[in-house]
Design a protein around this motif. Structure first.
Motif, PDB file in Angstrom:
ATOM      1  N   GLU A 183      67.822  77.013  18.144  1.00 40.13           N
ATOM      2  CA  GLU A 183      69.271  76.938  19.069  1.00 40.13           C
ATOM      3  C   GLU A 183      68.215  76.724  20.663  1.00 40.13           C
ATOM      4  O   GLU A 183      68.500  75.118  21.115  1.00 40.13           O
ATOM      5  CB  GLU A 183      70.936  77.006  19.173  1.00 40.13           C
ATOM      6  N   ALA A 184      67.762  78.048  20.879  1.00 39.92           N
ATOM      7  CA  ALA A 184      67.462  77.706  22.387  1.00 39.92           C
ATOM      8  C   ALA A 184      66.656  77.390  22.400  1.00 39.92           C
ATOM      9  O   ALA A 184      66.045  76.262  23.665  1.00 39.92           O
ATOM     10  CB  ALA A 184      66.773  79.392  22.291  1.00 39.92           C
ATOM     11  N   TYR A 185      65.145  77.032  21.185  1.00 46.81           N
ATOM     12  CA  TYR A 185      64.035  75.527  21.466  1.00 46.81           C
ATOM     13  C   TYR A 185      65.043  74.179  21.791  1.00 46.81           C
ATOM     14  O   TYR A 185      64.282  73.755  22.181  1.00 46.81           O
ATOM     15  CB  TYR A 185      63.070  76.211  19.843  1.00 46.81           C
ATOM     16  N   LEU A 186      65.816  74.143  20.976  1.00 53.09           N
ATOM     17  CA  LEU A 186      66.111  72.648  21.227  1.00 53.09           C
ATOM     18  C   LEU A 186      66.965  72.438  22.158  1.00 53.09           C
ATOM     19  O   LEU A 186      66.736  71.039  22.626  1.00 53.09           O
ATOM     20  CB  LEU A 186      67.523  72.439  20.020  1.00 53.09           C
ATOM     21  N   LYS A 187      67.575  73.168  22.929  1.00 53.88           N
ATOM     22  CA  LYS A 187      67.662  73.350  23.541  1.00 53.88           C
ATOM     23  C   LYS A 187      67.207  73.321  25.230  1.00 53.88           C
ATOM     24  O   LYS A 187      67.083  72.051  26.201  1.00 53.88           O
ATOM     25  CB  LYS A 187      69.139  74.799  24.625  1.00 53.88           C
ATOM     26  N   SER A 188      65.770  73.800  24.725  1.00 52.55           N
ATOM     27  CA  SER A 188      64.750  73.206  25.867  1.00 52.55           C
ATOM     28  C   SER A 188      64.242  72.468  25.733  1.00 52.55           C
ATOM     29  O   SER A 188      63.530  72.032  26.785  1.00 52.55           O
ATOM     30  CB  SER A 188      64.140  74.924  25.664  1.00 52.55           C
ATOM     31  N   LYS A 189      64.569  72.076  24.856  1.00 54.76           N
ATOM     32  CA  LYS A 189      63.831  70.454  24.535  1.00 54.76           C
ATOM     33  C   LYS A 189      64.787  69.136  25.024  1.00 54.76           C
ATOM     34  O   LYS A 189      64.918  68.306  24.648  1.00 54.76           O
ATOM     35  CB  LYS A 189      63.187  69.919  22.735  1.00 54.76           C
ATOM     36  N   GLY A 190      66.022  69.747  25.449  1.00 55.63           N
ATOM     37  CA  GLY A 190      66.857  68.157  26.088  1.00 55.63           C
ATOM     38  C   GLY A 190      68.079  68.398  24.964  1.00 55.63           C
ATOM     39  O   GLY A 190      68.621  67.064  25.353  1.00 55.63           O
ATOM     40  N   VAL A 191      68.105  68.722  23.853  1.00 51.84           N
ATOM     41  CA  VAL A 191      68.761  68.678  23.149  1.00 51.84           C
ATOM     42  C   VAL A 191      70.220  68.751  23.463  1.00 51.84           C
ATOM     43  O   VAL A 191      70.604  70.371  24.114  1.00 51.84           O
ATOM     44  CB  VAL A 191      68.902  69.114  21.521  1.00 51.84           C
ATOM     45  N   ALA A 192      71.528  68.177  23.236  1.00 48.87           N
ATOM     46  CA  ALA A 192      72.595  68.158  24.294  1.00 48.87           C
ATOM     47  C   ALA A 192      73.836  69.824  23.188  1.00 48.87           C
ATOM     48  O   ALA A 192      73.527  69.367  21.924  1.00 48.87           O
ATOM     49  CB  ALA A 192      73.955  67.049  24.536  1.00 48.87           C
ATOM     50  N   GLU A 193      74.355  70.620  24.047  1.00 44.76           N
ATOM     51  CA  GLU A 193      75.088  71.123  22.719  1.00 44.76           C
ATOM     52  C   GLU A 193      76.131  70.338  21.577  1.00 44.76           C
ATOM     53  O   GLU A 193      76.139  70.846  20.794  1.00 44.76           O
ATOM     54  CB  GLU A 193      76.563  72.115  23.909  1.00 44.76           C
ATOM     55  N   ALA A 194      76.701  69.452  22.170  1.00 47.10           N
ATOM     56  CA  ALA A 194      77.365  68.297  21.514  1.00 47.10           C
ATOM     57  C   ALA A 194      76.276  68.061  20.043  1.00 47.10           C
ATOM     58  O   ALA A 194      76.700  67.392  19.123  1.00 47.10           O
ATOM     59  CB  ALA A 194      78.068  66.855  21.904  1.00 47.10           C
ATOM     60  N   ASP A 195      75.079  68.133  20.120  1.00 43.94           N
ATOM     61  CA  ASP A 195      74.613  67.392  19.488  1.00 43.94           C
ATOM     62  C   ASP A 195      73.765  68.158  18.262  1.00 43.94           C
ATOM     63  O   ASP A 195      73.148  68.041  17.499  1.00 43.94           O
ATOM     64  CB  ASP A 195      73.217  66.288  19.844  1.00 43.94           C
TER      65      ASP A 195
END
Lengths: 429, 544
Positions: A183-195
């Motif tokens: 989750e932390a990795y995806l968010k660092s790549k700009g994936v939104a919470e809603a996705d």
């Protein structure tokens, strides 16, 4: 309550049945094998015991080690976590084994860890795990999250263009930690919470209707969706079946699994699974001479050429060869000497590369993505260039980003905080 | 990072030789299809080849691509000829890919499969959908149109516009109009967009909702992306209508999920309702009877590998008989000496359950066994335009209801049922009336076990067939029987269904783990207040 009675009974029975008969001979080196041969984990762990027996057998055929024969000491911790610690103590204190190869679940590893640290034993742990640990006494030959989960997500993101993520897992420590890192990795790549959708299910979950229906709904939002599955063991079968029945194919919503291997597939109808993915560091179908030779030895040893060979088994092969090399280099089986000698040892893995033991007690491995084929095997569709070094402390969690592990004289610490410049013991937190 | 580093020298050599062959001039039109490019591991070249085949206009294109998607497009190793296999069995009839001529049968080991991956599957499906617009089957055309919904490339639009006037079927025509209107949503003229919104409103196609929602999206400064107020209002109205219908369907679907889970619980618990509920035996080996039923299904399938479609019908009586026979042996051998001693019965049957598990481990190995699902139980039933119910669950609901009804009829209308009820109510009196109580006990236990065996057949289609199968259902079974009221079959039915539905309504909010915990907590509280369950037995029998 019923379950605890059951496990108590099974373990009592198992303790009676499996009594080790150590041969009193001074000219052998003892190697402990600590894998469950009964109980729920027996499915996975029995083959690892066989792998160890094969490796020891092969080494003895080559003349043993330091002029002595190797002798396997097999104990059965019966899928019972406290019993793992007892059996580990027995191996180290009573049988005085030179090294132990064993454990599968993270719980069992955590259970034996204090014993190994107290008695200064050596444990080779062959299974992919959630990381966040580096002990002086444990060598992690399975994958850390950056050697399995992160590359798999990279593959989905870059090669398949996945924009929406379902992180589905069984409710225990490995999926929870892995998903936290992802989750932390995806968010660092700009994936939104809603996705990002996160879902946990109990062990052995069999009614996947509403979850699959939710995934389907989540995936119909017009963006390419993938499921990253840390669903454990056989709960996967009804999950894939339900996906198939609700008309979700691998081309619509691919599922990449971290716990489904050749062994698991050998017991199930693979038709609904074709095209789904798995991320491992080894597949049986790898086209490599070292792999072909290993498979031949295995099939001869087990006297059955239908038997599969899987990722943790390969990890044991690597770990055992590393230990042998380290003992030869140190000219002793003394744990302290081996701990020093093993760092930097290189040995060929079965996928055509050379794995190396790193100062943080993890090893370098390639990461492979395989697609499940109709015959129940994996076909490699993607592979990292070169080998990925195992990272004990994830760089994507704020707390563990600053932690480093290095067991050379430089730090001699498994949990060194680079900000406070403090070593908080060789222990996990 | 390269898309693919896997390669084999042999593959490359083959690819090179095939390319050489394909580049030879003067081959007939069909042979111009770049089939050879499909071999090897260069997935970009494969993708291009698929598009080329699809656009070639060749009458063989759909057949070839369909076979490729199914994994039946192969290369004969002997002469590098591309062939299509009839089935994916080890020995199969093959035909030439290019002209369809029969080539006899061939062992699968002499054929090399064209490897595809997920991206290629998507490309293939798109290509097949475009080709499928010309299919003579109405449903195939409809599926093709729906598959093209998200694809607004000019080629697809043109293909749809070509096909629209020729289309006879109203449903397919409407779907085509919707898909074309979706593409028109991006037109610069306001009136065209408005017209497009009006055409798509009312359609339940997934893509429609996404595109309408996209019309209402706002940019970073909070200004709507769609400039026209009228279009926005129309889109919002259409979106609301879709969401309302979706919510409606979802409710129906959740009820269905709940019913199906409930009927599985009922099926698992009915056998126990007989042994525990009617006879009062705490049968810990009940789960293992289900396991035996599931393994019987497996054995039946192994015995008749060519009749997978009918195997379940053979497995049903077989599983009943096997489980009933084991049940009778347990009753005669162990349980009958322990009547009236619940603790000893519990321990003894617990021992039996461990014993049976180990027997299965020794005979079949500790690994799970693969039980195949017949074709007629896979997939889903489409009701309306967005409601889909899975076939396997539907069949299990029907099966469970039938078993339940049959059991009820047996207890009520047959002399065995009469005797069972008599012995359960007052053993001494029944014996005085000439009922052979021991014999009735054995048969009742056998009946309960047999029904558990039937549950095993159903479970083999839902979950893993392994030595631990029984363990995962025994707790649920006891829960249902106790909640429903011991000794009352109707109670079991109501309890099973309500627990199933409650679970499925809780799951979306609480998650699967918490939903299970909440249901358990509820049952504990309920049993505290009403220890005899939902439908307690009344009268003197209950006091005994």
């Amino acid at each position: 309550m019923k379950l605890s009675i059951r496990s108590l009974l099974t373990s009592m029975v198992a303790a009676l049945v499996v009594s080790t008969t150590p041969v009193r001979a001074e000219d052998t080196i003892k190697v402990g094998v600590l894998h469950s041969l009964s109980g729920t984990m027996a499915i996975s762990e029995t083959t690892l015991k066989d792998t160890m027996l094969m490796l020891i057998d092969e080494q003895n055929k080559k003349g043993g080690l330091l002029g002595k024969k190797l002798e396997a000491v097999v104990v059965d911790p019966a899928s019972n976590w406290p019993l793992f610690a007892e059996k580990a103590r027995e191996l180290l204190a009573k049988d005085k084994v030179a090294a132990v190869f064993g454990c599968w679940t993270s719980v069992s590893r955590k259970s034996v860890l204090p014993v190994f640290e107290e008695l200064n034993g050596l444990l080779f742990y062959p299974v992919q795990y959630e990381g966040e640990e580096s002990s002086k006494n444990v060598f992690y030959t399975g994958a850390a999250p950056n050697q399995q989960a992160i590359p798999a997500v990279d593959y989905l993101m870059n090669d398949l263009g996945v924009k929406r993520w379902v992180l589905a897992g069984t409710d225990y420590v490995y999926p929870r930690t892995t998903n936290k890192i992802l989750e932390a990795y995806l968010k660092s790549k700009g994936v939104a919470e809603a996705d990002i959708m996160i879902n946990y299910t109990p062990f052995g979950h069999s009614d996947w209707q509403s979850i699959v229906s939710d995934i389907k709904k989540f995936g119909s939002a017009g963006k390419k969706t993938a499921v990253v599955s840390t669903i454990n063991g056989d709960a996967n079968v009804p999950f894939y079946k339900e996906l198939g029945n609700q008309g979700v194919s691998a081309a619509d919503i691919p599922v990449v699994a971290f716990s489904v291997g050749d062994e698991e597939l050998s017991g199930i109808d693979t038709k609904p699974l074709v095209g789904h993915l798995a991320a491992w560091n080894y597949f049986m179908s790898i086209d490599d001479p070292a792999n072909a030779a290993a498979l031949k030895t295995w099939h001869t040893f087990i006297k059955n050429d239908k038997r599969t060979f899987n990722d943790p088994m390969e990890a044991h092969v690597i770990g055992f060869n590393m230990w042998v090399k380290a003992v030869e280099a140190a000219k002793s089986t003394d744990p302290a000497a081996v701990q020093k000698a093993i760092i930097g040892v290189e040995t060929p893995n079965l996928t055509g590369g050379i794995s190396k033991m790193l100062p943080n007690h993890h090893i370098t491995k390639p990461v492979l993505i395989g697609e499940i084929q109709a015959n129940g095997q994996f076909e490699t569709v993607w592979k990292t260039e070169g080998l990925v070094p195992g990272d004990a402390w994830s760089d994507f969690l704020p707390d563990s980003k600053v932690i480093e592990a290095d067991w050379t004289d430089k730090l001699n610490c498994g949990n060194y905080n680079t900000v406070t410049k403090k070593c908080s013991g060789q222990n996990y937190k | 990072m390269s898309a693919l580093t896997y390669s084999s020298t042999i593959g490359r050599l083959l690819l090179a030789s095939c390319l050489l062959l394909a580049s030879l001039p003067g081959i007939a039109a069909a042979a111009d299809l770049p089939l050879a490019k499909l071999m090897g591991f260069d997935f970009k070249a494969k993708s291009a080849a698929i598009t080329a085949i699809a656009d070639s206009g060749s009458p063989r294109a759909a057949t070839i691509l369909g076979a490729l998607l199914d994994g039946r497009l192969l290369m004969r190793k002997a002469d590098s000829r591309m062939v299509i296999a009839a089935t994916s069995e080890p020995k199969t009839a093959i035909s030439d890919a290019l002209d369809g001529s029969e080539l006899g049968s061939e062992e699968l080991v002499n054929l090399k499969k064209v490897v595809i991956n997920n991206q290629l599957r998507l490309v293939l499906r798109g290509a097949l959908a475009r080709l499928g617009l010309a299919n003579s089957d109405r449903d195939a055309r409809l599926a093709a149109v729906e598959a093209l919904a998200a694809d607004d490339t000019p080629g697809t639009i043109a293909a749809l516009e070509d096909a629209l006037p020729k289309e006879q079927d109203a449903g397919v025509k409407r779907a085509m109009q919707v898909v074309l209107a979706l593409a028109a949503l991006g037109r610069p003229e306001e009136t065209q967009r408005l017209a497009a919104v009006n055409i798509v409103s009312g359609s339940m196609l997934g893509e429609v909702r996404n595109r309408l929602a996209a019309l209402l999206a706002k940019d970073a400064e909070g200004k709507p992306l769609e400039p026209s107020m009228d279009v926005r209002v129309a889109a919002a109205r259409a979106l609301r209508a879709i969401d309302e219908r979706r919510a409606h369907y979802e409710l129906v679907q959740t009820i269905f999920f709940g019913l199906s889970l409930g009927f599985v619980l009922v099926l698992a618990a009915t056998g126990l309702a007989i042994t525990f509920g009617v006879m009062g035996v705490i049968n810990m080996a009940h789960g293992e009877m289900m396991m035996l039923g599931a393994y019987t299904t497996y054995v039946v399938q192994q015995a008749f590998p060519n009749h997978i479609e009918q195997s379940l019908f053979m497995a049903i009586p077989a599983a009943f008989l096997v489980a009933a026979a084991v049940g009778i042996v347990i009753e005669r051998g162990i349980v009958r000496f322990l009547y009236g001693r619940p603790l000893e019965t519990l321990l003894a049957t617990f021992g039996v359950s461990l014993f049976l598990q180990q027997v299965v481990r020794s005979v079949f190995s500790p690994l799970n066994r693969a039980v195949a699902t017949p074709q007629w139980m896979s997939g889903q039933l489409l009701l309306g335009d967005a409601l889909a119910l899975t076939w396997n669950r539907l069949y299990i609901i029907v099966f469970s209801a039938l078993v339940f009804a049959a059991l009820l009829a047996l207890l009520r209308f047959t002399s065995l049922g009469l005797h069972v009820r008599a012995v359960a109510q007052n053993r001494a009196m029944a014996r005085a009336m000439g009922v052979r109580a021991g014999w009735v006990d054995a048969l009742t236990f056998g009946l309960g076990s047999g029904v558990a065996g039937l549950a095993g057949v159903a479970l083999s289609q839902l979950t893993n067939v392994g030595p631990n199968l029984g363990q995962s259902y025994i707790i649920d079974s006891f829960m249902v029987v106790v909640f429903g009221g011991v000794g009352n079959l109707w109670g079991t039915l109501v309890a099973g269904l309500s627990l199933g539905i409650a679970n499925k309504f809780l799951e979306p909010f609480a998650g699967a783990v918490l939903a299970k915990i909440l249901v358990l907590v509820f049952i504990i509280l309920f049993i505290q207040k009403w220890p005899r369950g939902l439908f307690p037995q009344r009268g003197r029998a209950a006091e005994a």
